[in-house]
Design a protein around this motif. Sequence first.
Motif, mmCIF file in Angstrom:
data_model
loop_
_atom_site.group_PDB
_atom_site.id
_atom_site.type_symbol
_atom_site.label_atom_id
_atom_site.label_comp_id
_atom_site.label_asym_id
_atom_site.label_seq_id
_atom_site.Cartn_x
_atom_site.Cartn_y
_atom_site.Cartn_z
ATOM 1 N N ALA A 267 0.898 -1.352 0.153
ATOM 2 C CA ALA A 267 0.162 -0.101 0.043
ATOM 3 C C ALA A 267 1.126 1.133 0.225
ATOM 4 O O ALA A 267 0.434 2.168 -0.473
ATOM 5 N N TYR A 268 2.065 1.147 0.702
ATOM 6 C CA TYR A 268 2.959 2.347 0.674
ATOM 7 C C TYR A 268 3.410 2.616 -0.884
ATOM 8 O O TYR A 268 3.482 3.819 -1.277
ATOM 9 N N PHE B 256 1.726 1.876 -3.591
ATOM 10 C CA PHE B 256 0.551 2.247 -4.191
ATOM 11 C C PHE B 256 0.359 3.846 -3.763
ATOM 12 O O PHE B 256 -0.264 4.540 -4.712
ATOM 13 N N SER B 257 0.696 4.209 -2.920
ATOM 14 C CA SER B 257 0.407 5.583 -2.319
ATOM 15 C C SER B 257 1.183 6.585 -2.936
ATOM 16 O O SER B 257 0.889 7.897 -2.933
ATOM 17 N N ILE C 56 -4.234 -0.472 -9.750
ATOM 18 C CA ILE C 56 -5.388 -0.401 -8.637
ATOM 19 C C ILE C 56 -6.912 -0.760 -9.660
ATOM 20 O O ILE C 56 -7.537 -1.531 -8.810
ATOM 21 N N LEU D 159 -5.632 -2.813 1.580
ATOM 22 C CA LEU D 159 -4.735 -1.976 0.961
ATOM 23 C C LEU D 159 -5.225 -0.541 0.564
ATOM 24 O O LEU D 159 -4.474 0.307 0.768
ATOM 25 N N MET E 254 -3.477 2.527 1.860
ATOM 26 C CA MET E 254 -3.306 3.723 1.080
ATOM 27 C C MET E 254 -3.907 5.158 1.306
ATOM 28 O O MET E 254 -3.194 6.246 1.196
ATOM 29 N N THR E 255 -5.270 5.032 1.494
ATOM 30 C CA THR E 255 -5.850 6.164 2.070
ATOM 31 C C THR E 255 -4.973 6.877 3.204
ATOM 32 O O THR E 255 -5.023 8.132 3.142
ATOM 33 N N ARG F 112 -1.703 8.407 2.057
ATOM 34 C CA ARG F 112 -1.597 9.544 1.365
ATOM 35 C C ARG F 112 -1.895 10.896 2.239
ATOM 36 O O ARG F 112 -1.604 11.916 1.682
#
Length: 296
Positions: A99-100, A102-103, A114, A157, A161-162, A165
């Motif tokens: 997730a980090y 993807f962020s 995604i 994830l 991710m939210t 960010r």
Amino acid sequence: MITLNRRTKGEVVFDIVNNIGMLCICFVTLYPIWYVLINAFNDGKDAMLGGIYWFPRKFSLENFSAVFDSPGIMRAMWLTVAKTLLGVGLHVFFTAMVAYAFSRRELIGGKFYILLGTITMIFAGGLIPTYLLIRDLHLLENFLVYIIPVMFSFFDLIIFMTFFRDIPDGLEEAARIDGANDWSIFLRVVLPVSLPVLATIALFHGVYQWNDYFTGMIYMNNESMQPIQTFLYRVVAQSSSNLMMTAVQGSAVTRTVTSQSIKLATMVVTTLPIVFAYPFLQRYFVKGMMIGSIKG
């Protein structure tokens, strides 16, 4: 001059009706738990007579003694503890790591990845393809079948991710000025400030790992490798006195316990760890549930 804010009659009636309704909902929710608890602490044969609604009529700990005297149950319990602790740790770390990445808005092809992940949330292969995959990966009758297939969750994830960010860019920029690389930033900056989301995901996945009976039932024929929930499933599905007496053989208390009392005691034993763990994670859980709902 201070004007008192008097409540209207309609507001008072609404509050009374609302409180009564909430009390009814709480009662309907909590009483089944209380009913299981008092019958688990009641003598098994006496409970068969019925009429126990509020408190144990004949208090007894023999049901729990039978549960803990059974080597099969305790082995299943320790297996469940092991897979829960290991599964939660790996799931949280691996999902947070992906997730980090993807962020990061500079990730090449991030939107495409995604999109692929979102498709997997909507469409699944089904039980038979999944079983064949697990077989080809040599995970049948393997402890890792409880860990590897659920080590990553795209839904979790998105939550990670939210949260990532919303972390101020200044923290990462300051770390990079000090010479930190991506791994150092993730481990020493991002994770320490992400306790709310970490606790939330840990609680979600911990409850899943603890309550999962299906994996042990499908992929494990060896009963010594089945978790406590699968054991409980077999108890409920085959609720005969012969099975229960076999489960507690060697116990000196088999004269007064019954299959129903053993089931209730086992339910209490398997539920208590999660009940005790929740208060310690509640403050982080409440914060984590608010992720993405408030900006600014």
